[in-house]
Scaffold this motif. Structure first.
Motif, PDB file in Angstrom:
ATOM      1  N   GLU A   1       8.820   2.160  10.984  1.00 51.24           N
ATOM      2  CA  GLU A   1       7.845   1.221  10.423  1.00 51.24           C
ATOM      3  C   GLU A   1       8.200   0.831   8.989  1.00 51.24           C
ATOM      4  N   VAL A   2       9.195  -0.008   8.834  1.00 52.66           N
ATOM      5  CA  VAL A   2       9.568  -0.516   7.516  1.00 52.66           C
ATOM      6  C   VAL A   2       9.447  -2.034   7.524  1.00 52.66           C
ATOM      7  N   THR A   3       9.317  -2.589   6.351  1.00 53.42           N
ATOM      8  CA  THR A   3       9.351  -4.044   6.200  1.00 53.42           C
ATOM      9  C   THR A   3      10.761  -4.410   5.768  1.00 53.42           C
ATOM     10  N   ARG A   4      11.392  -5.266   6.520  1.00 51.53           N
ATOM     11  CA  ARG A   4      12.747  -5.703   6.209  1.00 51.53           C
ATOM     12  C   ARG A   4      12.691  -7.060   5.518  1.00 51.53           C
ATOM     13  N   ILE A   5      13.408  -7.158   4.412  1.00 51.38           N
ATOM     14  CA  ILE A   5      13.479  -8.395   3.636  1.00 51.38           C
ATOM     15  C   ILE A   5      14.952  -8.734   3.467  1.00 51.38           C
ATOM     16  N   THR A   6      15.321  -9.920   3.887  1.00 55.40           N
ATOM     17  CA  THR A   6      16.698 -10.378   3.721  1.00 55.40           C
ATOM     18  C   THR A   6      16.674 -11.655   2.892  1.00 55.40           C
TER      19      THR A   6
ATOM     20  N   GLY B   1       0.803  -1.209   0.000  1.00 60.09           N
ATOM     21  CA  GLY B   1       0.000   0.000   0.000  1.00 60.09           C
ATOM     22  C   GLY B   1       0.839   1.263   0.000  1.00 60.09           C
ATOM     23  N   ALA B   2       0.191   2.367  -0.300  1.00 60.71           N
ATOM     24  CA  ALA B   2       0.845   3.676  -0.353  1.00 60.71           C
ATOM     25  C   ALA B   2       1.545   3.975   0.969  1.00 60.71           C
ATOM     26  N   GLY B   3       2.740   4.516   0.865  1.00 61.21           N
ATOM     27  CA  GLY B   3       3.508   4.904   2.038  1.00 61.21           C
ATOM     28  C   GLY B   3       4.362   3.801   2.629  1.00 61.21           C
ATOM     29  N   MET B   4       4.260   2.591   2.113  1.00 60.24           N
ATOM     30  CA  MET B   4       5.062   1.491   2.665  1.00 60.24           C
ATOM     31  C   MET B   4       6.502   1.574   2.158  1.00 60.24           C
ATOM     32  N   ILE B   5       7.420   1.158   3.034  1.00 68.58           N
ATOM     33  CA  ILE B   5       8.839   1.123   2.694  1.00 68.58           C
ATOM     34  C   ILE B   5       9.341  -0.295   2.928  1.00 68.58           C
TER      35      ILE B   5
ATOM     36  N   PRO C   1       5.679  -4.630   8.989  1.00 68.10           N
ATOM     37  CA  PRO C   1       4.288  -4.535   8.541  1.00 68.10           C
ATOM     38  C   PRO C   1       3.958  -5.374   7.300  1.00 68.10           C
ATOM     39  N   GLY C   2       4.926  -5.582   6.430  1.00 74.71           N
ATOM     40  CA  GLY C   2       4.690  -6.349   5.215  1.00 74.71           C
ATOM     41  C   GLY C   2       4.400  -7.815   5.446  1.00 74.71           C
ATOM     42  N   GLU C   3       4.761  -8.320   6.623  1.00 77.47           N
ATOM     43  CA  GLU C   3       4.473  -9.721   6.938  1.00 77.47           C
ATOM     44  C   GLU C   3       2.989 -10.019   6.817  1.00 77.47           C
ATOM     45  N   ALA C   4       2.172  -9.079   7.219  1.00 75.71           N
ATOM     46  CA  ALA C   4       0.722  -9.272   7.199  1.00 75.71           C
ATOM     47  C   ALA C   4       0.183  -9.374   5.774  1.00 75.71           C
ATOM     48  N   LEU C   5       0.970  -8.957   4.785  1.00 79.47           N
ATOM     49  CA  LEU C   5       0.510  -8.993   3.401  1.00 79.47           C
ATOM     50  C   LEU C   5       0.581 -10.387   2.788  1.00 79.47           C
ATOM     51  N   LEU C   6       1.362 -11.258   3.398  1.00 81.51           N
ATOM     52  CA  LEU C   6       1.570 -12.602   2.862  1.00 81.51           C
ATOM     53  C   LEU C   6       1.280 -13.654   3.919  1.00 81.51           C
ATOM     54  N   ASP C   7       0.903 -14.827   3.477  1.00 81.48           N
ATOM     55  CA  ASP C   7       0.865 -15.947   4.419  1.00 81.48           C
ATOM     56  C   ASP C   7       2.189 -16.690   4.255  1.00 81.48           C
TER      57      ASP C   7
ATOM     58  N   ILE D   1       5.367   3.896  -3.041  1.00 77.18           N
ATOM     59  CA  ILE D   1       5.967   2.772  -2.321  1.00 77.18           C
ATOM     60  C   ILE D   1       7.465   2.821  -2.588  1.00 77.18           C
ATOM     61  N   CYS D   2       8.265   2.652  -1.550  1.00 77.89           N
ATOM     62  CA  CYS D   2       9.723   2.629  -1.698  1.00 77.89           C
ATOM     63  C   CYS D   2      10.245   1.221  -1.463  1.00 77.89           C
ATOM     64  N   LEU D   3      11.171   0.814  -2.301  1.00 78.23           N
ATOM     65  CA  LEU D   3      11.919  -0.417  -2.085  1.00 78.23           C
ATOM     66  C   LEU D   3      13.383  -0.028  -2.157  1.00 78.23           C
ATOM     67  N   ILE D   4      14.145  -0.347  -1.109  1.00 80.78           N
ATOM     68  CA  ILE D   4      15.531   0.089  -0.984  1.00 80.78           C
ATOM     69  C   ILE D   4      16.444  -1.125  -0.939  1.00 80.78           C
TER      70      ILE D   4
END
Length: 152
Positions: free
Chosen positions: A117-122, A23-27, A141-147, A101-104
């Protein structure tokens, strides 16, 4: 959340699923060694946002903006950032706190600039599981977007 991928196509699809739900504003802060699949994941993420143009890492420009999807997509690659001042010069706050949406990629290099409040992906390789195997850790927060079922 820990997900597993056994191919570049699965890594792409995981990114795509996350992009569809973001969603909008997510990093999203993406880290992993060279060659682990960060760009493949990002390409899938962009596709999930409805972006059809080619996506590559903006290593020398630091940020690339894609407007062709359902939300603006700000793709950062901060691998070559030497200090926080460089991020200030490009106006990172406008992107981080904007309506897109930002992806860094390589986000750990600018950890002090990231909002809480960022979603960390490693993304990590596990050679004992084969050349194409990846373990993808998601926190925030991004965890809630996926099962946690699978990357498909």
């Amino acid at each position: 959340m820990i997900l597993e991928s056994s191919s570049a196509a699965e890594t792409f699809r995981l990114g795509e699923r996350l992009g569809r739900e973001a969603g909008a504003g997510m990093i999203f802060c993406l880290d992993g060694e060279l060659g682990t699949g960060k760009t493949v994941f990002t390409q899938g993420f962009a596709r999930g946002l409805g972006i059809s143009e080619p996506v590559s890492s903006p290593t020398f420009t630091i940020v690339q903006i894609y407007e062709g999807g359902r939300l603006p997509f700000c793709h950062f690659d901060v691998y070559r950032i030497s200090d926080a001042e460089e991020m200030e010069e490009i106006g990172y706050e406008d992107y981080f706190y904007g309506n897109g949406i930002c992806l860094i990629e390589w986000a750990s290099l600018i950890a002090e600039l990231l909002p809480p409040e960022v979603t960390r992906i490693t993304i990590e390789k596990d050679w004992s599981r084969g050349f194409d195997f990846r373990r993808i850790r998601l926190t925030g927060p991004g965890e809630a977007l996926l099962d946690a079922e699978s990357p498909e």
